[in-house]
Design an enzyme around this catalytic site. Structure first.
Site, short mmCIF file in Angstrom:
data_model
loop_
_atom_site.label_atom_id
_atom_site.label_comp_id
_atom_site.label_asym_id
_atom_site.label_seq_id
_atom_site.Cartn_x
_atom_site.Cartn_y
_atom_site.Cartn_z
N THR A 1 96.38 102.79 -41.92
CA THR A 1 95.19 102.12 -41.38
C THR A 1 95.47 101.82 -39.92
O THR A 1 96.55 102.13 -39.42
CB THR A 1 94.86 100.82 -42.13
OG1 THR A 1 93.54 100.39 -41.80
CG2 THR A 1 95.83 99.71 -41.78
N LYS B 1 89.22 94.62 -43.57
CA LYS B 1 90.63 94.31 -43.32
C LYS B 1 90.80 93.23 -42.25
O LYS B 1 91.91 92.91 -41.87
CB LYS B 1 91.36 95.58 -42.89
CG LYS B 1 91.24 96.72 -43.90
CD LYS B 1 91.83 98.01 -43.37
CE LYS B 1 91.57 99.16 -44.31
NZ LYS B 1 92.08 100.44 -43.78
N GLY C 1 94.19 90.25 -39.36
CA GLY C 1 93.99 91.63 -39.78
C GLY C 1 95.25 92.14 -40.44
O GLY C 1 96.35 91.72 -40.08
N SER D 1 99.23 102.94 -39.25
CA SER D 1 99.63 104.31 -38.93
C SER D 1 99.04 104.80 -37.62
O SER D 1 99.63 105.61 -36.92
CB SER D 1 99.22 105.24 -40.06
OG SER D 1 97.82 105.17 -40.28
N CYS E 1 94.36 109.86 -35.94
CA CYS E 1 95.04 109.46 -37.18
C CYS E 1 94.15 109.78 -38.38
O CYS E 1 93.01 109.31 -38.46
CB CYS E 1 95.35 107.96 -37.14
SG CYS E 1 96.11 107.34 -38.66
N THR F 1 92.67 106.82 -40.51
CA THR F 1 91.79 105.86 -39.82
C THR F 1 90.42 106.48 -39.65
O THR F 1 90.30 107.59 -39.13
CB THR F 1 92.37 105.49 -38.44
OG1 THR F 1 93.69 104.96 -38.60
CG2 THR F 1 91.50 104.46 -37.75
#
Length: 231
Positions: A36, A68, A90, A169, A204, A207
């Site tokens: 994430t 999140k 977060g 990530s 990513c 994401t």
């Protein structure tokens, strides 16, 4: 057969070479980044925390719009309702683990009202020493009007000199983009955070572009420029 024994022996030696002595498969997996991206940007009089909504299970997306980012209301130091303030948090990593840590953070905030720094230090100490908490795999970003911190399972409470923090990530991409934009005139904290997350989501695979944003007013903390001089 002789051939199968030789293959098994070779595989065992190879596994020993690529995995340091004393480590386990679990310890190696715990060191991997969590899928994430959470980014916190502090600039001028604003603090913006932004996160994507993707939840992944292996190579499969199971939810695109998870929340999140959380806002926590905390009381004043002396229990004064007029001194109440908000905290933005977060998380990246296991959802259940992250919520467990958020509950512990709320307990520390109740124990040390209005003292986010001390609450984070106490949580990090418990995270490092408690046998149960040590097994939780998550990373947290925490911010109030004065300070921003990253909390890790190693017992670290990290702050940032330039006002930018990121976990997950996609954090290297978001962090690099935000630091490149932080001194650009005409861009506030939210604009920098959104642009940086847009770049991270393009790079990513864990994401997505379903962003959740929380913004709050920031209070500048005065620093003593002569702290290193003695008279």
């Amino acid at each position: 057969t002789m051939m199968s024994h030789r293959l098994a022996s070779a595989a065992s030696r190879l596994q020993h070479c690529i995995r340091p002595a004393g480590t386990t498969i679990r310890s190696l997996s715990a060191q991997s980044w969590h899928g994430t991206t959470i980014l916190c940007v502090r600039k001028d009089d604003k603090v913006c925390m932004i996160g994507d909504g993707q939840v992944s299970m292996g190579n499969m997306v199971v939810k695109p719009n998870a929340q999140k980012i959380r806002r926590i209301e905390q009381g004043g130091r002396n229990g004064d309702d007029e001194d109440k303030s908000a905290i933005i948090t977060g998380f990246a990593g296991s959802t259940a683990d992250a919520f467990t840590l958020l509950e512990r953070l709320e307990q520390k905030l109740d124990e040390y009202p209005g003292q986010l720094t001390r609450a984070c230090v106490e949580l990090a100490k418990a995270w490092r020493t408690d046998k149960y908490l040590r097994r939780l795999e998550a990373s947290l970003l925490v911010a109030d009007s004065n300070v921003s911190f990253e909390l890790t399972g190693n017992g670290d409470v990290l702050s940032s000199q330039d006002g930018v923090l990121a976990v997950g990530s996609g954090s290297p991409f978001a962090l690099a983009a935000a630091r490149a934009l932080i001194d650009q005139p005409g861009m506030d904290a939210e604009q920098i955070a959104r642009k940086s997350m847009d770049i991270a989501s393009d790079m990513c695979v864990y994401t997505n572009k379903s962003f959740m944003v929380e913004i709050m007013d920031s209070v500048a903390v005065e620093e003593d420029g002569d702290s290193g001089d003695k008279k």
